[in-house]
Design an enzyme around this catalytic site. Structure first.
Site, PDB file in Angstrom:
ATOM      1  N   ASP A 160       0.873  -1.186   0.000  1.00 40.18           N
ATOM      2  CA  ASP A 160       0.000   0.000   0.000  1.00 40.18           C
ATOM      3  C   ASP A 160       0.902   1.225   0.000  1.00 40.18           C
ATOM      4  OD1 ASP A 160      -2.110   1.646   2.475  1.00 40.18           O
ATOM      5  OD2 ASP A 160      -1.951   1.910   0.300  1.00 40.18           O
ATOM      6  N   PRO A 167       9.858   8.565  -1.751  1.00 39.92           N
ATOM      7  CA  PRO A 167      10.193   7.305  -1.057  1.00 39.92           C
ATOM      8  C   PRO A 167       9.530   6.090  -1.680  1.00 39.92           C
ATOM      9  CG  PRO A 167       8.608   8.600   0.219  1.00 39.92           C
ATOM     10  CD  PRO A 167       9.089   9.494  -0.891  1.00 39.92           C
TER      11      PRO A 167
HETATM   12  N1  SAM Z   1      -3.638   4.424  -0.905  1.00 43.03           N
HETATM   13  C1  SAM Z   1      -2.629   5.324  -1.109  1.00 43.03           C
HETATM   14  C2  SAM Z   1      -2.348   5.403  -2.582  1.00 43.03           C
HETATM   15  O1  SAM Z   1      -2.853   4.552  -3.333  1.00 43.03           O
HETATM   16  O2  SAM Z   1      -1.693   6.336  -3.009  1.00 43.03           O
HETATM   17  C3  SAM Z   1      -1.452   4.930  -0.288  1.00 43.03           C
HETATM   18  C4  SAM Z   1      -1.735   5.184   1.112  1.00 43.03           C
HETATM   19  S1  SAM Z   1      -0.456   4.881   2.244  1.00 43.03           S
HETATM   20  C5  SAM Z   1      -0.684   6.315   3.171  1.00 43.03           C
HETATM   21  C6  SAM Z   1       1.083   5.107   1.437  1.00 43.03           C
HETATM   22  C7  SAM Z   1       2.222   4.990   2.436  1.00 43.03           C
HETATM   23  O3  SAM Z   1       3.408   4.452   1.811  1.00 43.03           O
HETATM   24  C8  SAM Z   1       2.656   6.348   3.013  1.00 43.03           C
HETATM   25  O4  SAM Z   1       2.360   6.375   4.380  1.00 43.03           O
HETATM   26  C9  SAM Z   1       4.169   6.414   2.754  1.00 43.03           C
HETATM   27  O5  SAM Z   1       4.895   7.004   3.794  1.00 43.03           O
HETATM   28  C10 SAM Z   1       4.494   4.922   2.588  1.00 43.03           C
HETATM   29  N2  SAM Z   1       5.744   4.656   1.876  1.00 43.03           N
HETATM   30  C11 SAM Z   1       6.222   5.303   0.786  1.00 43.03           C
HETATM   31  N3  SAM Z   1       7.422   4.789   0.433  1.00 43.03           N
HETATM   32  C12 SAM Z   1       7.699   3.784   1.328  1.00 43.03           C
HETATM   33  C13 SAM Z   1       8.794   2.860   1.487  1.00 43.03           C
HETATM   34  N4  SAM Z   1       9.843   2.880   0.658  1.00 43.03           N
HETATM   35  N5  SAM Z   1       8.728   1.953   2.489  1.00 43.03           N
HETATM   36  C14 SAM Z   1       7.651   1.923   3.342  1.00 43.03           C
HETATM   37  N6  SAM Z   1       6.594   2.791   3.259  1.00 43.03           N
HETATM   38  C15 SAM Z   1       6.621   3.690   2.255  1.00 43.03           C
END
Ligand code: SAM
Length: 293
Positions: A160, A167
């Site tokens: 997700d 990131p």
């Molecule tokens: N549903 C949303 C979408 O489709 O765009 C995604 C929701 S969720 C909040 C996305 C999460 O991924 C964020 O909290 C972000 O910090 C996390 N994220 C991004 N890159 C990441 C990485 N390399 N490792 C772990 N988490 C990550």
């Protein structure tokens, strides 16, 4: 009366359009170590979270994405015990996964502690039941680093993530998918968020090409999420068991009954099976990228 603020989603600037949201109140705004985070109250959609100018979640339609990213892989698998979520810091998907009694352990690896902290304050309907559940473990780490080094094994991995920018970029790489495959038990399932193919075709086809190299079976299923503008959103589905995405409604319905038929607002056994029927332009893009139907 002060002019109301409008916040624009800048994700599609290169396509020359923006979705803008009138803001009743900005609840939280900060530049974290990883991304720009803004949470605001919107008159129609309720609470909305944006990361780096991309809509992540809205209170009014979150159930669609959260249910489809969790119940499809879990009911396709049928007896998942160990589940890994990469990203998902708002805990919306974790809350859905923990509705499955077969699940004995759920690990969530989120890179940005600020997202989890603000979710505890602003999305208690997700975080309260999740953090109170002994099966749940929250890890703050880069998901790519975690799957590259862990000796844990999982039946279902749910990615997700944000879009392939900042990131989130590394979570669309072949190295990451290969490491996810390494962490999957036999018959395991990997699902990924792959954007809206009408506006972001390569976000899907590049993943499909990598799935083709790494898994016996790889494709996607779709759902329409109002705040993920662009029609169908695509969710990647990969496994070494090619039967799992072709199960009939009767099998999924049986598994749902066995799971206690907990309430859902979007997912159903019929919607589950129908979601793999891709509109032709998506089916052709997937077939071209994977060489399979
Ligand atoms: N549903 C949303 C979408 O489709 O765009 C995604 C929701 S969720 C909040 C996305 C999460 O991924 C964020 O909290 C972000 O910090 C996390 N994220 C991004 N890159 C990441 C990485 N390399 N490792 C772990 N988490 C990550």
């Amino acid at each position: 009366m002060a002019e109301k603020r409008w916040i624009a989603e800048t994700l599609f600037d290169q396509l020359g359009f923006r979705m803008t949201f009138q803001v009743d109140k900005v609840l939280y705004e900060m530049q974290t170590d990883h991304q720009h985070l803004v949470l605001f109250e919107q008159p129609f959609f309720g609470k909305m979270l944006m990361l780096d100018g991309a809509t992540q979640i809205s209170k009014r339609d979150e159930f669609i994405y959260q249910e489809m990213m969790s119940h499809v892989p879990l009911f396709a698998h049928g007896s998942a015990r160990d589940v890994l979520i990469i990203g998902g810091g708002d805990c919306g998907i974790a809350e859905e996964v923990l509705k499955h009694k077969t699940v004995k352990r759920l690990i969530q690896v989120e890179i940005d502690p600020a997202v989890v902290e603000f979710a505890k304050e602003h999305f208690p309907e997700f975080t309260k039941p999740v953090f109170a559940d002994k099966r749940f473990e929250s890890v703050i780490d880069d998901g790519a680093k975690y799957v590259a080094k862990t000796d844990q094994r999982f039946d279902v991995i749910i990615v997700d993530s944000t879009d392939p920018q900042g990131p989130g970029k590394i979570l669309f790489g072949e190295k990451f998918y290969a490491a996810c495959r390494r962490c999957l038990n036999k018959g395991g399932v990997l699902v990924t968020q792959n954007g809206v193919p009408f506006f972001q075709p390569s976000e899907l086809t590049s993943t499909m090409r990598k799935f083709r190299k790494l898994f016996a079976d790889g494709s996607c299923y779709v759902a329409a999420i109002p705040t993920y503008i662009g029609g169908h959103m695509a969710m990647g589905f990969a496994s070494d068991n090619a039967k799992l995405r072709r199960l009939p409604v009767s099998t999924i319905a049986g598994r749902y009954r066995k799971a206690g038929s907990f309430p859902t607002k979007y997912w159903s056994p019929e919607v589950h099976v129908a979601a793999f029927a891709q509109p032709r332009f998506i089916a052709e893009a997937v077939a071209k990228a994977t060489g399979r139907r």
